[in-house]
Design a protein around this motif. Sequence first.
Motif, PDB file in Angstrom:
ATOM      1  N   PHE A  92       5.962   4.250 -14.902  1.00 33.56           N
ATOM      2  CA  PHE A  92       6.198   3.973 -13.473  1.00 33.56           C
ATOM      3  C   PHE A  92       5.085   4.589 -12.637  1.00 33.56           C
ATOM      4  N   TRP A  93       3.863   4.434 -13.107  1.00 32.49           N
ATOM      5  CA  TRP A  93       2.680   4.943 -12.405  1.00 32.49           C
ATOM      6  C   TRP A  93       2.571   4.365 -11.001  1.00 32.49           C
ATOM      7  N   PHE A  94       3.017   3.123 -10.835  1.00 26.24           N
ATOM      8  CA  PHE A  94       2.957   2.460  -9.529  1.00 26.24           C
ATOM      9  C   PHE A  94       3.805   3.185  -8.483  1.00 26.24           C
ATOM     10  N   TYR A  95       4.835   3.892  -8.921  1.00 24.57           N
ATOM     11  CA  TYR A  95       5.698   4.614  -7.987  1.00 24.57           C
ATOM     12  C   TYR A  95       4.919   5.681  -7.232  1.00 24.57           C
ATOM     13  N   PHE A  96       4.006   6.363  -7.918  1.00 27.68           N
ATOM     14  CA  PHE A  96       3.225   7.419  -7.277  1.00 27.68           C
ATOM     15  C   PHE A  96       2.163   6.836  -6.345  1.00 27.68           C
ATOM     16  N   ILE A  97       1.649   5.644  -6.672  1.00 26.82           N
ATOM     17  CA  ILE A  97       0.760   4.969  -5.721  1.00 26.82           C
ATOM     18  C   ILE A  97       1.546   4.609  -4.468  1.00 26.82           C
ATOM     19  N   TRP A  98       2.764   4.144  -4.651  1.00 31.45           N
ATOM     20  CA  TRP A  98       3.645   3.807  -3.526  1.00 31.45           C
ATOM     21  C   TRP A  98       3.886   5.024  -2.644  1.00 31.45           C
ATOM     22  N   LEU A  99       4.135   6.186  -3.267  1.00 33.78           N
ATOM     23  CA  LEU A  99       4.330   7.416  -2.502  1.00 33.78           C
ATOM     24  C   LEU A  99       3.074   7.757  -1.692  1.00 33.78           C
ATOM     25  N   GLY A 100       1.920   7.685  -2.347  1.00 29.77           N
ATOM     26  CA  GLY A 100       0.673   7.993  -1.649  1.00 29.77           C
ATOM     27  C   GLY A 100       0.406   7.040  -0.496  1.00 29.77           C
ATOM     28  N   ALA A 101       0.719   5.747  -0.700  1.00 31.69           N
ATOM     29  CA  ALA A 101       0.506   4.764   0.364  1.00 31.69           C
ATOM     30  C   ALA A 101       1.429   5.021   1.552  1.00 31.69           C
ATOM     31  N   ILE A 102       2.649   5.466   1.289  1.00 34.53           N
ATOM     32  CA  ILE A 102       3.581   5.804   2.376  1.00 34.53           C
ATOM     33  C   ILE A 102       3.036   6.970   3.191  1.00 34.53           C
ATOM     34  N   ILE A 103       2.511   7.986   2.503  1.00 39.46           N
ATOM     35  CA  ILE A 103       1.958   9.146   3.203  1.00 39.46           C
ATOM     36  C   ILE A 103       0.800   8.719   4.107  1.00 39.46           C
ATOM     37  N   VAL A 104      -0.089   7.880   3.586  1.00 36.15           N
ATOM     38  CA  VAL A 104      -1.240   7.416   4.368  1.00 36.15           C
ATOM     39  C   VAL A 104      -0.778   6.629   5.590  1.00 36.15           C
ATOM     40  N   GLU A 105       0.176   5.732   5.403  1.00 33.03           N
ATOM     41  CA  GLU A 105       0.630   4.902   6.517  1.00 33.03           C
ATOM     42  C   GLU A 105       1.365   5.714   7.573  1.00 33.03           C
ATOM     43  N   THR A 106       2.133   6.696   7.162  1.00 35.63           N
ATOM     44  CA  THR A 106       2.825   7.539   8.144  1.00 35.63           C
ATOM     45  C   THR A 106       1.841   8.429   8.893  1.00 35.63           C
ATOM     46  N   GLN A 107       0.774   8.869   8.218  1.00 33.35           N
ATOM     47  CA  GLN A 107      -0.260   9.646   8.905  1.00 33.35           C
ATOM     48  C   GLN A 107      -0.952   8.806   9.972  1.00 33.35           C
ATOM     49  N   LYS A 108      -1.194   7.531   9.672  1.00 33.72           N
ATOM     50  CA  LYS A 108      -1.818   6.640  10.651  1.00 33.72           C
ATOM     51  C   LYS A 108      -0.887   6.405  11.836  1.00 33.72           C
ATOM     52  N   GLU A 109       0.424   6.289  11.564  1.00 35.78           N
ATOM     53  CA  GLU A 109       1.396   6.109  12.650  1.00 35.78           C
ATOM     54  C   GLU A 109       1.418   7.331  13.560  1.00 35.78           C
ATOM     55  N   THR A 110       1.365   8.526  12.945  1.00 37.36           N
ATOM     56  CA  THR A 110       1.365   9.753  13.726  1.00 37.36           C
ATOM     57  C   THR A 110       0.111   9.856  14.588  1.00 37.36           C
ATOM     58  N   ALA A 111      -1.036   9.529  13.981  1.00 37.32           N
ATOM     59  CA  ALA A 111      -2.294   9.572  14.738  1.00 37.32           C
ATOM     60  C   ALA A 111      -2.261   8.578  15.892  1.00 37.32           C
ATOM     61  N   SER A 112      -1.662   7.398  15.653  1.00 38.03           N
ATOM     62  CA  SER A 112      -1.556   6.395  16.708  1.00 38.03           C
ATOM     63  C   SER A 112      -0.650   6.869  17.844  1.00 38.03           C
ATOM     64  N   ASP A 113       0.458   7.533  17.472  1.00 32.60           N
ATOM     65  CA  ASP A 113       1.377   8.050  18.493  1.00 32.60           C
ATOM     66  C   ASP A 113       0.698   9.111  19.357  1.00 32.60           C
ATOM     67  N   TRP A 114      -0.089   9.986  18.699  1.00 29.96           N
ATOM     68  CA  TRP A 114      -0.786  11.035  19.449  1.00 29.96           C
ATOM     69  C   TRP A 114      -1.862  10.450  20.361  1.00 29.96           C
ATOM     70  N   SER A 115      -2.535   9.407  19.893  1.00 28.12           N
ATOM     71  CA  SER A 115      -3.603   8.809  20.692  1.00 28.12           C
ATOM     72  C   SER A 115      -3.060   8.180  21.969  1.00 28.12           C
ATOM     73  N   LYS A 116      -1.805   7.726  21.919  1.00 25.13           N
ATOM     74  CA  LYS A 116      -1.199   7.127  23.112  1.00 25.13           C
ATOM     75  C   LYS A 116      -0.906   8.176  24.190  1.00 25.13           C
ATOM     76  N   LEU A 117      -0.753   9.426  23.732  1.00 26.48           N
ATOM     77  CA  LEU A 117      -0.444  10.514  24.680  1.00 26.48           C
ATOM     78  C   LEU A 117      -1.694  11.100  25.319  1.00 26.48           C
ATOM     79  N   LEU A 118      -2.867  10.811  24.743  1.00 25.05           N
ATOM     80  CA  LEU A 118      -4.109  11.365  25.278  1.00 25.05           C
ATOM     81  C   LEU A 118      -4.531  10.609  26.532  1.00 25.05           C
ATOM     82  N   PRO A 119      -5.110  11.311  27.523  1.00 21.99           N
ATOM     83  CA  PRO A 119      -5.576  10.627  28.732  1.00 21.99           C
ATOM     84  C   PRO A 119      -6.762   9.733  28.439  1.00 21.99           C
ATOM     85  N   THR A 120      -6.843   8.625  29.123  1.00 23.43           N
ATOM     86  CA  THR A 120      -7.933   7.682  28.930  1.00 23.43           C
ATOM     87  C   THR A 120      -8.840   7.684  30.154  1.00 23.43           C
TER      88      THR A 120
END
Length: 445
Positions: free
Chosen positions: A415-443
Amino acid sequence: MFQIPRRKVKAVDPDFTLTDLSRAERLIYWAIVLTPLWWLTGIQALLFPLLTLYLIVKGCDLDKLTKASLPFCNWAWLGMSIAAFWTSIFGLDAMGFSPMKAAATLFTVLKGYFLIFGCMTLPFWHPIRTKVITRAVVWLSIGYLVTLAIQTVILFGVGPQPSILPPLAKVIPGDKLSLMVKFAVFQPFAGIPLPRTELYTADPPILGVCAFLCFFICLAEPNKRLRRYAIAGASASLIIAQSRLAWMCFPLANLIIGSFRSRLPREGTLWLATFTSFVSALLGLTVNDLISKPLETFNSARADSSKDREFVVNATIEAWKESPWVGWGVMNKTVSWGNGEFTLPLGTFSSYSQVLYLHGVVGFVFFALALVSTLAVFWEKSLRGNILCQRAFGTLIGLYILCQATTLTWMAIYFWFYFIWLGAIIVETQKETASDWSKLLPTNK
């Protein structure tokens, strides 16, 4: 009371199609989908670790290491890989060094702890989406259903068939038992002969783990028809594997996932404890007796298997006590029972006793750190309502429990694919967090 704000997270894209795959996504996708082919040819034990190693080497560069740091859990798995290799060197030195033993030890680490590190790291160094992994696992689960149907027809129509050694497996050095293509057989469960098989794995309990993980991954498939067939395949595989522990972990994972989304499971725990105490008082039993009776029934379903596992694990713990700090490094001792009728290497069952036996307290510290840090990385996002993180958290709890019955280094390759799935979730959630923070920054306008 302060509550962490929840945000609705869309788990699936109803318009998702497999287009514009990156090179890494394409290689991983077809490696997963064509698992039956690798199984029939006998090369999956080599293919998956070597593919992961190739993509790690291909994607690694200095900028990615310095500018895009990996999460702590990835480094913990790398630390576990190094600790396992380091303690194995001591074991090889004590046994007398030989090139074949050294190669076998290196490959064991490669297809075990390093494979986990590599799979979780790939999404950080290559564009790999959870949607692609999900679709590939969906087809894998549908393949489970098709292969189960074929094996069931053969079992009932022709009878049990002997195992087959695939052609390419004959040239691969080492033990051939895990490379055999095996068919469904009748095995007694609670005294009743029932069909049992391991499909593309080396042992039926491993199939139970794979089916358990595939079920929760396939829930994110946006295509309803594919999702139904995939869930049917995973469910059928879970049943026919006859893995009692996997059966127990399935509702437990659902309960954990549900507890993030509803207060009912948390309140249900209180009601369950109250009801248990009431029944115990009514029947004149202690709570311990009330729990032990079903446990005895659980173990008696396949009593010989439970006793054998317990015997090997106890012998493994006793051997670890002779070298507690760095362990024995390699599985060079065996245990026999039944007047010598059965013999197995120490550390065969239970990842936790195996880590202690092979790598000692030093290795176990790294192992525990890797397990806890991997679980912790999904905790906060699970509380915030991310359904993929909730499923990752629930399945990890189940996997950690299942590691008590089967060693992680032996089954991770399936089930090696399961660990790739875990890593992909971490990457996508990090991008969501970065996107949320960028919306709070003044433009600047």
